[in-house]
Design a protein around this motif. Structure first.
Motif, PDB file in Angstrom:
ATOM      1  N   ARG A 111       0.389  -1.200  -0.373  1.00  0.00           N
ATOM      2  CA  ARG A 111       0.495   0.121  -0.304  1.00  0.00           C
ATOM      3  C   ARG A 111       0.700   1.448  -0.242  1.00  0.00           C
ATOM      4  N   ALA A 112       2.317   1.029   0.751  1.00  0.00           N
ATOM      5  CA  ALA A 112       2.651   2.305   0.262  1.00  0.00           C
ATOM      6  C   ALA A 112       3.481   2.670  -0.259  1.00  0.00           C
ATOM      7  N   PHE A 113       3.858   1.589  -1.377  1.00  0.00           N
ATOM      8  CA  PHE A 113       4.631   1.538  -2.269  1.00  0.00           C
ATOM      9  C   PHE A 113       3.596   2.706  -3.884  1.00  0.00           C
ATOM     10  N   ASP A 114       2.448   1.717  -3.035  1.00  0.00           N
ATOM     11  CA  ASP A 114       1.056   2.239  -4.706  1.00  0.00           C
ATOM     12  C   ASP A 114       1.294   3.417  -4.399  1.00  0.00           C
ATOM     13  N   ALA A 115       0.912   4.236  -3.077  1.00  0.00           N
ATOM     14  CA  ALA A 115       0.768   5.683  -2.617  1.00  0.00           C
ATOM     15  C   ALA A 115       2.009   6.293  -3.540  1.00  0.00           C
ATOM     16  N   LEU A 116       3.324   6.155  -3.185  1.00  0.00           N
ATOM     17  CA  LEU A 116       4.482   6.407  -3.491  1.00  0.00           C
ATOM     18  C   LEU A 116       4.445   6.779  -4.942  1.00  0.00           C
ATOM     19  N   LEU A 117       3.885   5.478  -5.751  1.00  0.00           N
ATOM     20  CA  LEU A 117       4.358   5.851  -6.968  1.00  0.00           C
ATOM     21  C   LEU A 117       2.928   5.893  -8.144  1.00  0.00           C
ATOM     22  N   GLY A 118       1.685   5.570  -7.535  1.00  0.00           N
ATOM     23  CA  GLY A 118       0.865   5.728  -8.428  1.00  0.00           C
ATOM     24  C   GLY A 118       0.486   4.912  -9.664  1.00  0.00           C
ATOM     25  N   VAL A 119       0.475   5.411 -10.717  1.00  0.00           N
ATOM     26  CA  VAL A 119       0.368   4.493 -12.123  1.00  0.00           C
ATOM     27  C   VAL A 119       1.729   5.426 -12.733  1.00  0.00           C
ATOM     28  N   ARG A 120       1.985   6.590 -12.478  1.00  0.00           N
ATOM     29  CA  ARG A 120       2.875   6.746 -13.248  1.00  0.00           C
ATOM     30  C   ARG A 120       4.305   6.950 -13.070  1.00  0.00           C
ATOM     31  N   ASN A 121       4.566   7.100 -11.574  1.00  0.00           N
ATOM     32  CA  ASN A 121       5.582   7.165 -11.592  1.00  0.00           C
ATOM     33  C   ASN A 121       6.938   6.172 -10.873  1.00  0.00           C
TER      34      ASN A 121
END
Length: 156
Positions: free
Chosen positions: A57-67
């Motif tokens: 969840r933390a990496f999902d929030a950090l990366l989003g869909v484009r980072n």
């Protein structure tokens, strides 16, 4: 790292369980990891999976869909050829090498646990000429994104 080791070692033990009678023939370091895996409790596995989901969840929030995230592949210079132990008992030198390699590979562990695609590309050499890597981490399910960046250009 504790969560990764619990899952990793338990997976090794489970995969090798059908061969349990012949573990004495395994390379000592692999047998050592499998034996550690046999000691992992259900409670430890559940706790590790809760940590795994929180990390994802933390990496999902950090990366989003484009980072993407760029990190060194290892947190240290490559360890060299290592110690080959073969069947028998694991010696202190091999044990120390394994522990150092696990700590040095902490960047890769995070993404093995979170299921985010990561790829390592060559990024030059250390002063002794040993190749070093750059890890590209993409959003979850973004395997093609990570791969595309890895082959986009020569990273060296």
């Amino acid at each position: 790292m504790d969560a990764f080791e619990a899952v990793y070692n338990a997976d090794i033990a489970q995969a090798l369980r059908p061969m349990r009678a012949t573990w004495h023939e395994l390379e000592a370091s692999l047998r050592w990891l499998a034996e550690l895996g046999e000691q992992v409790t259900a409670e430890q596995i559940m706790a590790a999976h809760h940590q795994r989901y929180a990390l994802a969840r933390a990496f999902d929030a950090l990366l989003g869909v484009r980072n993407v995230l760029l990190t060194p592949t290892l947190n240290m210079l490559p360890p060299g050829p290592g110690v080959r132990t073969g069947p028998g008992e694991i010696d202190r030198e091999a044990l120390a090498m394994l522990e150092d390699e696990m700590a040095g590979a902490a960047n890769t562990m995070h993404f093995n646990m979170s299921a985010h695609p990561a790829i390592s590309v060559p990024m030059g050499h250390d002063p002794a000429g040993v190749p070093m890597g750059l890890q590209i981490v993409a959003p979850r399910w973004g395997d093609a994104f990570a791969f595309g960046l890895a082959v986009y250009r020569d990273w060296e």
